[in-house]
Motif scaffolding. Structure first.
Motif, PDB file in Angstrom:
ATOM      1  N   ASP A   1       0.821  -1.211   0.000  1.00 18.74           N
ATOM      2  CA  ASP A   1       0.000   0.000   0.000  1.00 18.74           C
ATOM      3  C   ASP A   1       0.856   1.263   0.000  1.00 18.74           C
ATOM      4  OD1 ASP A   1      -2.565   1.071  -0.213  1.00 18.74           O
ATOM      5  OD2 ASP A   1      -2.783   1.333   1.946  1.00 18.74           O
TER       6      ASP A   1
ATOM      7  N   GLU B   1      -1.573  -9.383  -6.725  1.00 16.48           N
ATOM      8  CA  GLU B   1      -2.817  -8.701  -6.309  1.00 16.48           C
ATOM      9  C   GLU B   1      -2.623  -7.187  -6.294  1.00 16.48           C
ATOM     10  OE1 GLU B   1      -1.439 -11.348  -5.044  1.00 16.48           O
ATOM     11  OE2 GLU B   1      -2.801 -12.530  -3.810  1.00 16.48           O
ATOM     12  N   GLU B   2      -1.438  -6.765  -5.834  1.00 16.69           N
ATOM     13  CA  GLU B   2      -1.179  -5.327  -5.773  1.00 16.69           C
ATOM     14  C   GLU B   2      -1.114  -4.724  -7.176  1.00 16.69           C
ATOM     15  OE1 GLU B   2       1.411  -4.883  -1.671  1.00 16.69           O
ATOM     16  OE2 GLU B   2       2.475  -5.584  -3.429  1.00 16.69           O
TER      17      GLU B   2
ATOM     18  N   GLU C   1      -4.680  -4.530  -8.578  1.00 14.49           N
ATOM     19  CA  GLU C   1      -5.408  -3.398  -7.976  1.00 14.49           C
ATOM     20  C   GLU C   1      -5.064  -2.100  -8.713  1.00 14.49           C
ATOM     21  OE1 GLU C   1      -4.470  -2.676  -3.845  1.00 14.49           O
ATOM     22  OE2 GLU C   1      -5.764  -0.903  -3.756  1.00 14.49           O
TER      23      GLU C   1
ATOM     24  N   GLU D   1      -6.745  -2.069 -12.101  1.00 18.02           N
ATOM     25  CA  GLU D   1      -8.179  -1.782 -11.955  1.00 18.02           C
ATOM     26  C   GLU D   1      -8.424  -0.303 -11.682  1.00 18.02           C
ATOM     27  OE1 GLU D   1      -9.476  -4.650  -9.008  1.00 18.02           O
ATOM     28  OE2 GLU D   1      -9.038  -6.242 -10.470  1.00 18.02           O
TER      29      GLU D   1
END
Ligand SMILES: Cc1ncc(COP(=O)(O)O)c(C=O)c1O
Length: 396
Positions: A57, A84-85, A88, A91
């Protein structure tokens, strides 16, 4: 602090401005400081380009707003740890190059390629899985070699064998060759040895007929301290958030996160009175105690109990007693005029009534807690809303 349109508010997404937040504890993220730090790093690294490391993050700063700002600033690419990062970010509309440092676990290989993420590989089974997902189409990877970190990466001794097998996998192409430095901020001799091994790895890779377009090895500390480690790209994380890991650079960089709360209760303690769980602090004098609604549930290091401090009215107030999950207590006896509602800054800067700027930075917090600023920043939990904009975090 003024609100930016892309702010992330985890607990109450409909709230738009800091002054609408329900709890007074929040992290203020200065995107202009991050952009400034990016420019400083780019200038030092040049002609090498900067891959901005925004895993975890964005070291707790909120990955989407940070990535958008860095993309706007022209970052050559981004690095994340996990597929996944990277997904994200795609997206959220981030279109710049994204390198997935830890490759892909599980069965996400097809998704990684479909999203145009660049995987790092260090195991032949990963390359086979990407080839299967690519179904005969060509795909590029960055190959990681282990030159002394002993964490991920093909060991030098196994590189020849790895490359023989790699050569037999249809469609697989080595676009980048990389390694990671273990002691760039602490051991110049070991760093030099790692770079020598990286040179040997480059010879072996070329001898097997591969022509990687980019080489990269440097993290923030190496970018500043070891010019020979810069190659084509540098992978900088902590420096973008204002912490250089290299002496003499502090002044050029601006910390980007400010963690603040407010006093919600005040009480006088008589000498000898205990404070908090286990009574680890006892008032040595008549003591004015302030309670602030932030605790280890928000990511404040509990190790800072009876060690750290907060800023109130531009003065340092020691943390006394054990930090609990939601609340922390401060000795504010020496803060003239302190009142319920006063701002308390756990790290970042604060202007006192005389106009002077006081500062506690994440390095100081880390030292008090026996850790590193990375952990202090990454620890700030999702229940602390982040507000974005240029703000006091970077004012000096
Ligand atoms: C492989 C890799 N490269 C680069 C970085 C960035 O390091 P720093 O934040 O010290 O710049 C990290 C962070 O841990 C990393 O794991």
């Amino acid at each position: 602090m003024t609100a930016a349109p892309d702010q992330t508010l985890v607990l109450r997404p409909r709230l738009q401005r800091a002054d609408e937040a329900l709890r007074p504890t929040r992290a203020e993220i200065d995107l202009e400081a991050i952009a400034h730090n990016y420019r400083v790093v780019s200038e030092v690294a040049g002609p090498a380009k900067v891959l901005a490391v925004v895993k975890a993050d964005a070291y707790g700063h909120g990955v989407v707003p940070v990535a958008r700002r860095l993309q706007q600033e022209g970052a050559r690419g981004l690095c994340v740890a996990l597929a996944e990062e990277g997904l994200e970010l795609r997206e959220a509309g981030i279109h710049t190059d994204i390198v997935v440092l830890n490759g892909a676990y599980g069965h996400a290989h097809g998704e990684v390629l479909a999203a145009g993420l660049t995987p790092v590989v260090y195991d032949i089974a990963q390359v086979e899985a990407f080839a299967a997902a690519a179904g005969g189409r060509a795909f590029g990877v960055h190959l990681k070699v282990d030159t002394g970190m002993a964490r991920l990466g093909v060991p030098l001794a196994e590189l020849g064998r790895f490359l023989e097998r790699f050569g037999a996998i249809p469609g697989a192409r080595i676009d980048g060759l990389m390694t990671h430095l273990a002691c760039a901020d602490s051991d110049d001799g070991f760093t030099a040895e790692q770079l020598q091994r990286f040179t040997r790895a480059q010879h072996v890779v070329r001898a097997h007929g591969h022509r990687p377009k980019v080489l990269h090895a440097a993290n923030s500390a190496a970018t500043f301290r070891h010019p020979s480690s810069r190659y084509d790209l540098v992978r900088c994380g902590i420096a973008l958030f204002g912490f250089p890991n290299a002496p003499g650079v502090e002044a050029a960089l601006r910390p980007a996160m400010r963690l603040r709360s407010e006093v919600v209760a005040l009480r006088w303690l008589e000498p000898g009175a205990p404070v908090g769980y286990d009574g680890t602090f006892r008032a040595a004098r008549r003591t004015l105690l302030a309670t602030i609604p932030v605790g280890y549930g928000d990511g404040l290091m509990r190790m800072g109990s009876n060690r750290g401090a907060a800023l109130l009215r531009g003065r340092r107030a020691p943390i006394v007693g054990n930090i609990s999950m939601d609340l922390t207590t401060l000795d504010v006896t020496d803060v003239p005029g302190v009142a319920v509602g006063d701002e308390a800054v756990l790290f970042g800067s604060q202007r006192g009534p005389d106009g002077e700027l006081a500062r506690i930075d994440a390095t100081e917090v880390a030292e008090a807690c026996g850790t590193i600023p990375y952990e202090v920043l990454c620890a700030i939990s999702r229940r602390v809303p982040r507000f974005y904009g240029p703000g006091p975090a970077s004012r000096s």
